[in-house]
Scaffold this active site. Structure first.
Site: not given
Lengths: 213, 213, 213, 213
Positions: C141, C165
């Site tokens: 990520c 997120h």
């Protein structure tokens, strides 16, 4: 005055159990009372039988069982034990009861016969993080606490007794990210204060310490 | 078949209580049973009297009380209610009992008369995060659950009953950093499954679901 | 106006990844802008190459990457991406870099080019729990967020971009005791508001939202 | 060899700050190096100026700043400092910058110039719970860490330096239900090992220690 204090052997994959480690380090005299220390196997019923033997032999004035509550951040004094065993994992001899009554002729639950609010207050006053807990779970810790209080109710009406849960110690959480711990020194100091308070207070104090849920 | 379902009014500074919001949204018929909905005040004893009135008037086959457990992340089915009130905060009329027995002539505790393991399993099977809880706290939720089970034991031996705790809903946690929540839709779906299961199962199932502490 | 939104494929033993599920459910038009959706593999570098291809083909005005942050309870807008990869687990092709720089000629870190405080404020205002996060971790990520911002700094100076997120969805936490979740509906609603806000605000707002540590 | 170690004064309503308490208790010699201890005010910029004065006067080989991270359960070695101040609460002189750059001419972020993985590994090996952290927050701790690394990059290219966050100590959490703590003795032992490791390792080791998010 005589105080019986018990700790468990390791379970659930742990190499040590801080409850017996802490109990072993207690002084042999606390507040003038003799401290008798006993190790209890983490096994359903066998734990209670070992405790019953000690109660019978020692006839203590107070009996306090200590167990490990991994994941908790404070020393917690248990308020109540319930008449059920429901094992999330097997015990040290492979028993895993699911929703089984502990003693058919026992009450649904027994409250601790200890000055639990005073014990928490005295520990906090001396900088040991402590709190009341309203559940000792459904594993061997609750089982032993229930067994102790069942015996007190049936056979030893003048005995005081109850259960204290302690956190992991630091060496146990090295591989457990996020888990709190408490040093063994602090646990021993906390248990000593708790025992002193159990000796001194015949009645508990009125002190806020409940839980909303 | 008739099922009484109760929810609480808001307390502790909250503007809403998701328990009554969820209860209001339940269908009037679930699995063929009539669902009767009652709002309960978050007040010691007044809550029990309101419930007793509904039990008396409606004579339900099953009674399920629902309450908010802010900070929990799952729907939790309570296993046991204990005979004590110990308020961390005052109730909605300013009462804050400390360590007071609820009913002198009651047992120390009563276990839920519901198929709690089956209820958890059915919710989980349909993707609703659920679990058994071994403490309903010592505030009005435990108080009402105890009052319900006391009444069942004393007056309605054939009635099933128990307590379900639900998480905050998202709008309640905007200012509560770190607190989990569950959408009201999911809670309503969960309660519906729980009620269906309480209707269908006369005996609980054997399923692992205990706690080590 | 065109907005590129990406989600990841499942990793770490999960069967689904809520990021791509949520992205797929977004409307094709949000606040008048065209929404282009791309699935990204959870693989170091391959993820960035897939993103670069999309940036090159689509030339979006805004690019927002979305990823799963299992264990978080809120939607979190990432503030910064750092020039390092440090895999706690292998990626979906078995790569597990330890403390490796992502782009030798890149800065140590890039801040998100998005109105992050406004995005959080607008979500919270509409009852979607949201917050700023100051770390996107050191796995794929952060890697993709860094790759996006690196490309923006080197090739697309007028493009806005950043990373969001999202929590697990309920079905993922059935076997994860204690883990919070958020319903997919709420996540989709949150992302929609976040995208609208990214379109509307050219400057961020001044709003408290930092962390002490 | 000379090591500068700093701690902060209390902030955020706390009566003590365990960082300066722990630093004061360090030996004056660790692994043959002289330990110089400095107290830093929890104030934006004034903190950096105090540090710069000490760097200038002492010309240490290594500079390690220590701060309190209330709520964390382990000692955490910070990986990176970012060029932004975003105060959740005012500092000790009432300043509360929102999203302000620390040094206009500084990089977006600086990585710690310390063997952070080795420091964590050595602490864990000796039973001190430790971990890498990927965010030092956006308050005075990150601010000071950024200031230190900015100075190292601009003026002291051969100096090593970084930041260590420590948990609350037990006396601070008496009224903070649920918060973990670590005893001051263990923190002092942990810092000593961390400093020894910073002295011994010129290169960091390759060791898993990243975060997924």
């Amino acid at each position: 005055m005589k105080v019986l204090v018990t700790g468990f052997d390791p379970f659930g994959g742990e190499k040590i159990n801080p409850s017996i480690e802490a109990v072993k380090r207690l002084n042999d005299k606390i507040a003038g009372a003799d401290i008798v220390k006993v190790e209890i196997p983490t096994v359903f019923y066998k734990s209670i039988r070992r405790l019953e033997k000690a109660l019978d032999e020692e006839k203590p004035d107070i009996a306090i069982c200590v167990g490990q509550a991994g994941g908790r951040s404070r020393i917690s004094i248990e308020r109540v034990a319930i008449n059920i065993s429901d094992g999330r994992i097997p015990d040290n001899e492979g028993n895993q009861p699911i929703d089984e009554v502990i003693f058919e002729e026992g009450d649904t639950a027994y409250f601790a016969k200890l000055p639990i609010k005073a014990m928490v207050k005295e520990m906090n006053k001396r900088n040991i993080p402590a709190e009341i807990s309203n559940t000792a779970g459904t594993y061997v810790c609750n089982h032993l606490m229930y067994g102790l209080l069942y015996n007190i109710h049936k056979k030893y009406p003048n005995m005081k007794g109850g259960f204290i849960h302690i956190p992991f110690i630091p060496e146990q959480v090295i591989d457990k990210k996020g888990s709190p711990s408490m040093s063994l020194d602090l646990i021993v100091k906390g248990l000593t204060i708790a025992i002193e308070t159990a000796i001194k207070y015949d009645e508990d104090i009125k002190e806020i310490g409940g839980e909303i849920h």
